[in-house]
Design a protein around this motif. Structure first.
Motif, PDB file in Angstrom:
ATOM      1  N   LEU A 157     -72.708  80.486 -51.851  1.00 24.91           N
ATOM      2  CA  LEU A 157     -72.673  81.856 -51.332  1.00 24.91           C
ATOM      3  C   LEU A 157     -74.017  82.551 -51.442  1.00 24.91           C
ATOM      4  O   LEU A 157     -74.443  83.263 -50.519  1.00 24.91           O
ATOM      5  CB  LEU A 157     -71.598  82.666 -52.064  1.00 24.91           C
ATOM      6  CG  LEU A 157     -70.139  82.309 -51.741  1.00 24.91           C
ATOM      7  CD1 LEU A 157     -69.196  83.235 -52.497  1.00 24.91           C
ATOM      8  CD2 LEU A 157     -69.864  82.410 -50.246  1.00 24.91           C
ATOM      9  N   VAL A 158     -74.689  82.372 -52.565  1.00 25.99           N
ATOM     10  CA  VAL A 158     -76.002  83.005 -52.746  1.00 25.99           C
ATOM     11  C   VAL A 158     -76.987  82.478 -51.707  1.00 25.99           C
ATOM     12  O   VAL A 158     -77.768  83.243 -51.127  1.00 25.99           O
ATOM     13  CB  VAL A 158     -76.525  82.740 -54.181  1.00 25.99           C
ATOM     14  CG1 VAL A 158     -78.000  83.058 -54.270  1.00 25.99           C
ATOM     15  CG2 VAL A 158     -75.753  83.585 -55.181  1.00 25.99           C
ATOM     16  N   TYR A 159     -76.938  81.177 -51.445  1.00 26.87           N
ATOM     17  CA  TYR A 159     -77.837  80.595 -50.426  1.00 26.87           C
ATOM     18  C   TYR A 159     -77.521  81.153 -49.046  1.00 26.87           C
ATOM     19  O   TYR A 159     -78.423  81.514 -48.285  1.00 26.87           O
ATOM     20  CB  TYR A 159     -77.702  79.073 -50.411  1.00 26.87           C
ATOM     21  CG  TYR A 159     -78.583  78.429 -49.361  1.00 26.87           C
ATOM     22  CD1 TYR A 159     -79.940  78.233 -49.589  1.00 26.87           C
ATOM     23  CD2 TYR A 159     -78.058  78.067 -48.115  1.00 26.87           C
ATOM     24  CE1 TYR A 159     -80.766  77.673 -48.609  1.00 26.87           C
ATOM     25  CE2 TYR A 159     -78.858  77.524 -47.131  1.00 26.87           C
ATOM     26  CZ  TYR A 159     -80.211  77.326 -47.384  1.00 26.87           C
ATOM     27  OH  TYR A 159     -81.012  76.794 -46.415  1.00 26.87           O
ATOM     28  N   VAL A 160     -76.236  81.238 -48.706  1.00 27.43           N
ATOM     29  CA  VAL A 160     -75.825  81.775 -47.405  1.00 27.43           C
ATOM     30  C   VAL A 160     -76.304  83.221 -47.249  1.00 27.43           C
ATOM     31  O   VAL A 160     -76.842  83.607 -46.203  1.00 27.43           O
ATOM     32  CB  VAL A 160     -74.287  81.696 -47.244  1.00 27.43           C
ATOM     33  CG1 VAL A 160     -73.831  82.487 -46.016  1.00 27.43           C
ATOM     34  CG2 VAL A 160     -73.840  80.244 -47.124  1.00 27.43           C
ATOM     35  N   GLN A 161     -76.151  84.030 -48.303  1.00 27.13           N
ATOM     36  CA  GLN A 161     -76.556  85.436 -48.240  1.00 27.13           C
ATOM     37  C   GLN A 161     -78.062  85.584 -48.069  1.00 27.13           C
ATOM     38  O   GLN A 161     -78.536  86.415 -47.285  1.00 27.13           O
ATOM     39  CB  GLN A 161     -76.093  86.163 -49.502  1.00 27.13           C
ATOM     40  CG  GLN A 161     -74.578  86.331 -49.582  1.00 27.13           C
ATOM     41  CD  GLN A 161     -74.091  86.746 -50.961  1.00 27.13           C
ATOM     42  OE1 GLN A 161     -74.884  86.878 -51.891  1.00 27.13           O
ATOM     43  NE2 GLN A 161     -72.786  86.930 -51.112  1.00 27.13           N
ATOM     44  N   ASP A 162     -78.842  84.767 -48.783  1.00 30.49           N
ATOM     45  CA  ASP A 162     -80.300  84.880 -48.738  1.00 30.49           C
ATOM     46  C   ASP A 162     -80.921  84.274 -47.479  1.00 30.49           C
ATOM     47  O   ASP A 162     -81.959  84.741 -47.013  1.00 30.49           O
ATOM     48  CB  ASP A 162     -80.914  84.196 -49.975  1.00 30.49           C
ATOM     49  CG  ASP A 162     -80.892  85.098 -51.195  1.00 30.49           C
ATOM     50  OD1 ASP A 162     -80.271  86.169 -51.114  1.00 30.49           O
ATOM     51  OD2 ASP A 162     -81.488  84.732 -52.225  1.00 30.49           O
ATOM     52  N   ASN A 163     -80.297  83.213 -46.943  1.00 32.24           N
ATOM     53  CA  ASN A 163     -80.950  82.454 -45.883  1.00 32.24           C
ATOM     54  C   ASN A 163     -80.205  82.403 -44.551  1.00 32.24           C
ATOM     55  O   ASN A 163     -80.799  82.031 -43.540  1.00 32.24           O
ATOM     56  CB  ASN A 163     -81.181  81.012 -46.358  1.00 32.24           C
ATOM     57  CG  ASN A 163     -82.072  80.940 -47.575  1.00 32.24           C
ATOM     58  OD1 ASN A 163     -83.284  81.069 -47.473  1.00 32.24           O
ATOM     59  ND2 ASN A 163     -81.475  80.745 -48.745  1.00 32.24           N
ATOM     60  N   VAL A 164     -78.919  82.730 -44.540  1.00 31.85           N
ATOM     61  CA  VAL A 164     -78.152  82.652 -43.298  1.00 31.85           C
ATOM     62  C   VAL A 164     -77.736  84.043 -42.833  1.00 31.85           C
ATOM     63  O   VAL A 164     -78.231  84.558 -41.832  1.00 31.85           O
ATOM     64  CB  VAL A 164     -76.908  81.738 -43.456  1.00 31.85           C
ATOM     65  CG1 VAL A 164     -76.144  81.650 -42.133  1.00 31.85           C
ATOM     66  CG2 VAL A 164     -77.315  80.345 -43.931  1.00 31.85           C
ATOM     67  N   SER A 165     -76.805  84.659 -43.577  1.00 33.02           N
ATOM     68  CA  SER A 165     -76.282  85.960 -43.164  1.00 33.02           C
ATOM     69  C   SER A 165     -75.516  86.612 -44.304  1.00 33.02           C
ATOM     70  O   SER A 165     -74.694  85.964 -44.955  1.00 33.02           O
ATOM     71  CB  SER A 165     -75.354  85.763 -41.957  1.00 33.02           C
ATOM     72  OG  SER A 165     -74.525  86.874 -41.751  1.00 33.02           O
ATOM     73  N   TRP A 166     -75.775  87.898 -44.515  1.00 36.12           N
ATOM     74  CA  TRP A 166     -75.011  88.637 -45.514  1.00 36.12           C
ATOM     75  C   TRP A 166     -73.566  88.802 -45.049  1.00 36.12           C
ATOM     76  O   TRP A 166     -72.640  88.832 -45.869  1.00 36.12           O
ATOM     77  CB  TRP A 166     -75.646  90.009 -45.761  1.00 36.12           C
ATOM     78  CG  TRP A 166     -76.872  89.935 -46.607  1.00 36.12           C
ATOM     79  CD1 TRP A 166     -78.167  89.859 -46.181  1.00 36.12           C
ATOM     80  CD2 TRP A 166     -76.928  89.885 -48.037  1.00 36.12           C
ATOM     81  NE1 TRP A 166     -79.020  89.762 -47.249  1.00 36.12           N
ATOM     82  CE2 TRP A 166     -78.296  89.785 -48.398  1.00 36.12           C
ATOM     83  CE3 TRP A 166     -75.970  89.919 -49.037  1.00 36.12           C
ATOM     84  CZ2 TRP A 166     -78.718  89.718 -49.728  1.00 36.12           C
ATOM     85  CZ3 TRP A 166     -76.387  89.861 -50.370  1.00 36.12           C
ATOM     86  CH2 TRP A 166     -77.739  89.759 -50.707  1.00 36.12           C
TER      87      TRP A 166
END
Length: 584
Positions: free
Chosen positions: A209-218
């Protein structure tokens, strides 16, 4: 008579019922079968909570353009609220709705907060303006509308968790019959296994989740835990036929208030030396209700006045209380010093989501073309917790049982004390690492790898596995049978108060160290700060607090009726020891 005995054994003996108020069959309800549904909820709920809290500091700084101290305080204030609302949730469960319905209603509130939070980071009209300045305080502030919706969602979520946190683990513990020796023995390991399972959701949050938030989409990073929470609620509801429920026994706060009022109103009454002269119900009355009768003790002796029958007070509950009611109040009061001692370690946990993350943003986070999100290092804390839980329950307890002859291996207070010591070590290590980081910055060398922070994250995992698991079990175990939700909320509110304490300490130190035009210890630019001094200050606080904990632990008197389950385990250990001597 034999037939009646058979019927009695078929049903639980602790007064548990189904949702319709009927006695429940021991063979078809409760135990690990029922707990499996609760564990699924726990895993997804941890994913939802840490999916928000783990990266909230980053969102506040990068998206809402708040400074280091402001962001840290907003995070710790929110987490503090998350862990304080369980007091209200425990009250509602014990006095009005019961644990099951309090949980269900609160879970739906929790889900609504998650949905609104996802919308707040998704809708263009609510998104804050973009900014690429290094100093976020120079960026255009987020609009009032954006802030109102975002924080409203966060605090709706906090209200929801207030009813779920103190009740979900308590519902789990309720699935084991205290009147059945085998089931009561199983309950002793329930909290360790509960914690070891639910941290899996935390691990997913701190990595994926942290990777998705930082690099994909909040939007996607918040939508995934929202969907997970919805699945977990459906799973919990699916397990309803298997759950055992405790009767609503009234508010523990009102019960304790009656004891204090009665004792004060009879302050000039002399307490008889013979306990039999004090007001108490018969053992049959307690057994009928599936409750425990507690004998009189001489701790907090003033409160014994509440159960002196003066003749004219028999019909006034605010003038005359039972011995058991007085002793229940004493048991809750006796927990207060231990409770206070856990505030400082809980304040240390707050550093994971705030200052530890801020440190990570100043270090080299690259592995080839992959950039490690600073919040992801907390995954090592979770991994360490899982490993420590499993090793502790599977090996260390068994080894220590042979050495100490204690069924738990070591006492819960001893286990907590080890966690206290590790917290001291954590802050010393954090101090040394920050000094090394600053020395590299002053020499204008290449930034150190983010993995230099690993020791403090890993040690935090060990400390939390020992302290948090023991803390939850201790406050549940030592709370009176009619006040279990309150006991569980004790363990949760320590984290809440610790978060507020972290806010106070950070603000106070920042303010004091900036007086008279001096450069403060904690600035928006960590390279110009002295975070190492702050960590040293926290290490000293932990040492002082540990001394306090040792003193209050020495004078703590364990409640008597917990010994039943320990005797069961002691008997098992003795039988095993004897069989080992007999068999070649």
């Amino acid at each position: 008579m034999p037939m009646d005995e058979g019927i009695t054994i078929e049903y639980t003996q602790d007064g548990t019922i189904d949702l319709n108020g009927k006695p429940v069959l021991r063979s078809k309800t409760g135990r690990w079968k029922a707990c499996s549904f609760l564990v699924v909820y726990g895993i997804f709920e941890r994913m939802a909570y840490y999916g928000i809290s783990s990266n909230l500091f980053v969102y506040l700084t990068k998206k809402l353009h708040q400074g280091t101290v402001t962001s840290s305080n907003n995070v710790t204030n929110w987490i503090g609220t998350i862990f304080m609302t369980p007091i209200l949730g425990a009250y509602i469960a014990d006095a009005h709705l019961g644990r099951y319905w309090t949980f269900v209603i609160s879970a739906l509130i929790y889900l609504s907060g998650m949905c609104l939070l996802t919308l707040s980071v998704s809708l263009p009209s609510l998104k804050p303006p973009k900014c690429h300045e290094m100093d976020v305080t120079k960026c255009k502030e987020a609009s009032t509308q954006t802030l109102v919706v975002f924080y409203t969602a966060l605090y709706i979520l906090a209200v929801g968790t207030g009813g779920t946190k103190p009740n979900i683990s308590t519902i789990g513990a309720d699935q084991f019959d205290d009147f059945d020796p085998k089931e009561k023995a199983l309950k002793l390991s329930f909290f360790n296994w509960w914690m070891s399972y639910i941290v899996m959701g935390s691990l997913f949050a701190f990595t994926i989740l942290v990777y998705v938030q930082d690099n994909v989409s909040w939007t996607l990073g918040y939508a995934l835990p929202t969907i997970g929470l919805a699945i977990s609620i459906i799973t919990f509801l699916a397990g309803t036929p298997f759950y055992r429920h405790k009767l609503i026994k009234g508010s523990p706060f009102i019960s304790m208030a009656k004891v204090f009022v009665a004792a004060i109103r009879k302050f000039d009454i002399v307490v008889p030396n013979d306990p039999k002269e004090l007001y108490e119900l018969s053992l049959k009355e307690y057994t009928k209700k599936g409750k425990f009768k507690i004998d009189l003790t001489q701790t907090f002796r003033f409160l014994n006045k509440a159960c002196v029958d003066t003749g004219s007070s028999a019909s006034d509950e605010w003038m005359l209380c039972t011995v058991t009611q007085v002793e229940e109040t004493k048991q809750i009061l006796s927990l207060v010093p231990i409770w206070v001692a856990t505030f400082i370690p809980s304040a240390m946990i707050a550093q994971i989501n705030t200052l530890f993350v801020k440190q990570g943003t100043t270090l080299n986070r690259s592995i080839g073309n992959f950039h490690i999100p600073p919040s992801s290092l907390a995954a090592f804390t979770i991994l360490t917790m899982i490993i420590t839980y499993i090793l502790y329950e599977s090996f260390i307890v068994k080894i220590m049982q042979k050495l100490t002859k204690n069924p738990r291996g070591i006492t819960l207070l001893q286990r907590m004390s080890i966690g206290f010591i590790i917290h001291i070590v954590i802050m010393i290590v954090a101090f040394m690492i920050e000094r090394q980081r600053l020395s590299v910055v002053k020499k204008h060398e290449v930034p150190l790898s983010i993995f230099i922070l690993l020791p403090q994250f890993i040690l935090m995992g060990v400390a939390e596995a020992l302290l948090e698991g023991a803390k939850m079990e201790f406050f549940y175990d030592q709370a009176p049978e009619s006040m279990k939700s309150l006991g569980t909320s004790y363990s949760l509110t320590t984290t809440g108060i610790g978060s507020f304490l972290s806010t106070f300490l950070l603000s106070a130190v920042s303010h004091v160290t900036e007086k008279h035009g001096r450069r403060g210890w904690i600035l928006n630019n960590l390279n110009a700060s002295h975070l190492d001094y702050y960590y040293a200050f926290l290490a000293i606080l932990n040492v002082i607090n540990f001394v306090f904990f040792v003193v209050v632990s020495k004078f703590y008197v364990h409640r008597a009726d917990i010994s039943n389950s320990l005797k069961v385990l002691e008997a098992k250990l003795t039988e095993k020891k004897i069989s080992n001597h007999i068999l070649p």
